[in-house]
Every structure is written in C-alpha cells, then in structure tokens.
Design an enzyme around this catalytic site. Structure first.
Site, PDB file in Angstrom:
ATOM      1  N   THR A 132       0.856  -1.194   0.000  1.00  0.00           N
ATOM      2  CA  THR A 132       0.000   0.000   0.000  1.00  0.00           C
ATOM      3  C   THR A 132       0.895   1.248   0.000  1.00  0.00           C
ATOM      4  OG1 THR A 132      -1.827  -1.053   1.132  1.00  0.00           O
ATOM      5  CG2 THR A 132      -1.587   1.305   1.515  1.00  0.00           C
TER       6      THR A 132
ATOM      7  N   ARG B 276     -14.828  -6.823   0.355  1.00  0.00           N
ATOM      8  CA  ARG B 276     -14.002  -6.385   1.505  1.00  0.00           C
ATOM      9  C   ARG B 276     -13.336  -5.030   1.234  1.00  0.00           C
ATOM     10  NH1 ARG B 276      -8.412  -4.895   2.728  1.00  0.00           N
ATOM     11  NH2 ARG B 276      -8.025  -5.451   4.874  1.00  0.00           N
ATOM     12  N   VAL B 277     -13.416  -4.153   2.208  1.00  0.00           N
ATOM     13  CA  VAL B 277     -12.754  -2.852   2.153  1.00  0.00           C
ATOM     14  C   VAL B 277     -11.867  -2.741   3.381  1.00  0.00           C
ATOM     15  CG1 VAL B 277     -13.112  -0.357   2.245  1.00  0.00           C
ATOM     16  CG2 VAL B 277     -14.651  -1.772   0.876  1.00  0.00           C
ATOM     17  N   GLY B 278     -10.633  -2.299   3.182  1.00  0.00           N
ATOM     18  CA  GLY B 278      -9.698  -2.165   4.303  1.00  0.00           C
ATOM     19  C   GLY B 278      -9.747  -0.774   4.915  1.00  0.00           C
ATOM     20  N   ASP B 279      -8.684  -0.425   5.596  1.00  0.00           N
ATOM     21  CA  ASP B 279      -8.610   0.858   6.302  1.00  0.00           C
ATOM     22  C   ASP B 279      -8.231   2.022   5.392  1.00  0.00           C
ATOM     23  OD1 ASP B 279      -6.072  -0.512   6.087  1.00  0.00           O
ATOM     24  OD2 ASP B 279      -5.228   1.181   7.194  1.00  0.00           O
TER      25      ASP B 279
ATOM     26  N   THR C 246      -0.426   1.795   6.836  1.00  0.00           N
ATOM     27  CA  THR C 246      -0.370   0.563   6.054  1.00  0.00           C
ATOM     28  C   THR C 246      -0.294  -0.617   7.017  1.00  0.00           C
ATOM     29  OG1 THR C 246       0.886  -0.746   4.467  1.00  0.00           O
ATOM     30  CG2 THR C 246       2.154   0.811   5.796  1.00  0.00           C
ATOM     31  N   GLY C 247      -0.950  -1.701   6.651  1.00  0.00           N
ATOM     32  CA  GLY C 247      -0.921  -2.871   7.527  1.00  0.00           C
ATOM     33  C   GLY C 247      -2.234  -3.623   7.457  1.00  0.00           C
TER      34      GLY C 247
ATOM     35  N   GLY D 269      -5.614  -4.089   7.682  1.00  0.00           N
ATOM     36  CA  GLY D 269      -6.649  -3.067   7.725  1.00  0.00           C
ATOM     37  C   GLY D 269      -7.723  -3.246   8.782  1.00  0.00           C
TER      38      GLY D 269
HETATM   39  N1  ASP Z   1      -4.041  -1.615   4.871  1.00  0.00           N
HETATM   40  C1  ASP Z   1      -4.328  -2.258   3.616  1.00  0.00           C
HETATM   41  C2  ASP Z   1      -5.628  -3.012   3.713  1.00  0.00           C
HETATM   42  O1  ASP Z   1      -5.877  -3.629   4.729  1.00  0.00           O
HETATM   43  C3  ASP Z   1      -3.262  -3.198   3.204  1.00  0.00           C
HETATM   44  C4  ASP Z   1      -1.854  -2.669   3.269  1.00  0.00           C
HETATM   45  O2  ASP Z   1      -1.577  -1.711   3.942  1.00  0.00           O
HETATM   46  O3  ASP Z   1      -0.991  -3.225   2.579  1.00  0.00           O
HETATM   47  O4  ASP Z   1      -6.364  -3.019   2.763  1.00  0.00           O
END
Ligand code: ASP
Length: 336
Positions: A201, A229-232, A252-253, A255
């Site tokens: 990300t 699915r939707v992340g953060d 990033t991480g 989510g």
């Molecule tokens: N945070 C992002 C998600 O969960 C993934 C990522 O940071 O690589 O969609």
C-alpha cells in the site's frame, strides 16, 4: 539586574521549543507498505527499483511544494508515481481479489479544512488518489464505492483503464499461492491473512509553504479479498487523517485492526487531548495500542513543524522523506 534575570528566564524557557523546530523541516513523507520486508527477501534489483520509485515520488511531491502549491497537490503527485509503479500494491500492481480482479481503495484529507474524500472497490480508475480528491472537492460526500464511484469518476473526466491494465504476473502468482493454501486448509474462511498478503500500500503526507498538512493513501487492499471487503485505506480516521493543529497520518498494515482501532485518528487525538507530540503519539499507538491488539503495520506521520515519525511493528516498511532543502532519506528495514 532584575530585568536581565527576567529576560534570561524567558530565553531559557523558550529554548526547548526553539530546539524542537527542525532547521530543515521535513515537508513530505511517503510509504510503500509495511510487512515481511527483510534483506533476505528483497533482491538487490528490486531494492534498487523500490528506492528509485520512492525517490521519484518524493521529488515529484517536493517539486509541487517548491512551486508554492498546496500540500494536497504534493500528496497526489507523489501517490500517482507510486500508483503507476507495478512494485507497489496500488494502481498498477494492485493485488488480486478472489475473483481475479484488481479493486482499488484510496482516500485523501486536507488538514487545513478538515475536508476528506475517498473511494473503495473501483476497478477502472487509473489513479484512485485523483478520484478520492475529486470526491472531496466535487461531491457533497466523503466515500463513494464501486460502480457509483466509477460513474462519478467518468463524470469528472478522470482517466479510466481496463482492469487488465492493473494486472501483473507477480500478483497473479500471489493469488494462486494464497488460494492453493486455502484449498489445503480446506477453505478455512475464518483464518487471518498472512502478513505478506497485504503489503505494498502507498501513502503520503505533505506540509506546504502556508503551513498546511494533507495526507493520502492508495491500495489494492488484500490478496484474495472477497465479499466486497474494504480495508482501512479509504476510511478516514483509520488509514488516513490530517489536521493542521496536530498531524497528518497515512497507514499501512492489516486493515481490519486499523479500522477497529481508528489508528490514524487515535494518533491525532492523543496529540490534541493529551498534548503529546505526534512523534510520541504515533510510537504509543503502533507499539502499544496496535501491537497489544495483535495487529501489524505502520504509519507515516508529519506535523506542521516538519517533525516526522515512521513507526511500524513489522520487519520493515518502505518509507522515505524529503526536507524543504531537498535532502532525501529512504529506508526499508527495521534496523535503518
Ligand atoms: N491496509 C491495507 C488493507 O488492509 C493493506 C496494506 O496496507 O498493505 O487493505
């Protein structure tokens, strides 16, 4: 004599604040994802390509700031570079969802007005960060999703591309590997995704010449994601936050943890309510709040004085910053 003593006191009391102000403040910070990033699993060629991409992204944003343009322009300029680079999980090179498509999420926030825009689940918008900005500036909403977001992108005249434009062989192999593992585990849909399923990300936080902050984040999300699915990353307060009075944050991480903990807003809130510096607040939120909850990832943080922090609790995080005078620092690993 009394007057001299009084002046001395004033000078001494003011000294720590003056020292905290960097002589050459950081004006832009970017990340390209956090995760299992170690010297053992990054080849020298990939490392050189990633460093060059972060450098280009930093210089693109810096050029915008040098021209006196707003922090939002710098954030978009930097993120566009990374969205176009197939090494990152954003734009071209985004990870595959379970159905073999690439679906993007992005968001942006203006620290001077508190306005924000975001989009989730788009499949044909070349630069999702531009769409997030258009949502903020040209719609009465904050977050648009899927077909509706694409219809809006079209109305705004944003560049569209077939979904195959975003596909890369490397991400296809990742999807195959995840789905193979899932079959071996007889389709255990409740299991947590591995760390490597979700890094790459991208994000940026900028400080412009007027002292305003902006932050943005763009991603393909998580390999093998399904059910919409939707992340953060497109969630304001989770993956992105900006407020001139505290700090700009891009995350990033994993989510799901960042959403549940409201990580980006939590950092700014600690600074606002507890009077912590954004640097200290981000260390606490990543190394205590996120870590204690079992989440992995990191953030980039910048305040209006140009003080930067980039804490993460994974092995590494692709990250870099540039100062007002143009000095670039790029790092990947935990020991850098
Ligand atoms: N945070 C992002 C998600 O969960 C993934 C990522 O940071 O690589 O969609």
């Amino acid at each position: 004599m009394l007057r001299f003593a009084f002046l001395l006191c004033v000078v001494l009391l003011a000294a720590p604040a003056a020292l905290a102000q960097p002589a050459d403040p950081v004006v832009l910070v970017v990340h390209g994802g956090a995760g299992t990033i170690s010297r053992a699993n990054v080849t020298p060629e990939t490392e050189a390509a990633l460093r060059a991409a972060l450098d280009t992204a930093l210089r693109a944003g810096h050029a915008a700031l040098e021209e006196g343009r707003p922090a939002l322009d710098a954030v978009v300029a930097s993120i566009e570079v990374l969205e176009d680079d197939p090494h990152f999980n954003a734009g071209r090179g985004g990870v595959f969802a379970a159905d073999g498509s690439v679906r993007h999420d992005a968001s942006i926030m203006d620290g001077s007005t508190g306005l924000a825009g975001a989009s989730a689940g788009t499949m044909h918008v070349r630069h999702p960060i531009q769409l997030a900005r258009a949502v903020m500036e040209h719609s009465p909403h904050v977050l648009l999703t899927a077909e509706g977001a694409e219809e809006f992108a079209m109305q705004q005249g944003l560049e569209l591309a077939p979904n195959t434009f975003f596909h890369t062989e490397r991400r296809r192999r990742s999807l195959d590997a995840v789905q193979q593992r899932e079959r071996e585990q007889s389709g255990d849909l409740g299991s947590e995704p591995a760390d490597w399923q979700m890094h790459g990300t991208v994000g940026a936080v900028a400080l412009d010449q007027s002292g305003h902050l902006a932050a943005g984040t763009s991603t393909g999300g998580m390999t093998n994601k399904r059910w919409g699915r939707v992340g953060d990353s497109p969630i304001i307060g989770a993956g992105t936050y900006a407020d001139d009075a505290t700090c700009g944050v891009s995350a990033t991480g994993h989510g799901e943890y960042f959403i549940r903990l409201g990580i980006a807003r939590d950092i700014a809130a600690r600074a606002a309510y507890l009077g912590e510096s954004c640097v200290d607040a981000s260390e606490v939120v990543i190394h205590e709040t996120l870590t204690n909850a079992g989440g992995t990832g990191g953030v980039i943080v910048l305040d209006a004085q140009g003080r930067v922090a980039m804490p993460f609790n994974t092995e590494g995080m692709y990250r870099g910053h540039i100062t007002r005078s143009g000095a670039v620092t790029i790092a990947f690993y935990g020991d850098e």
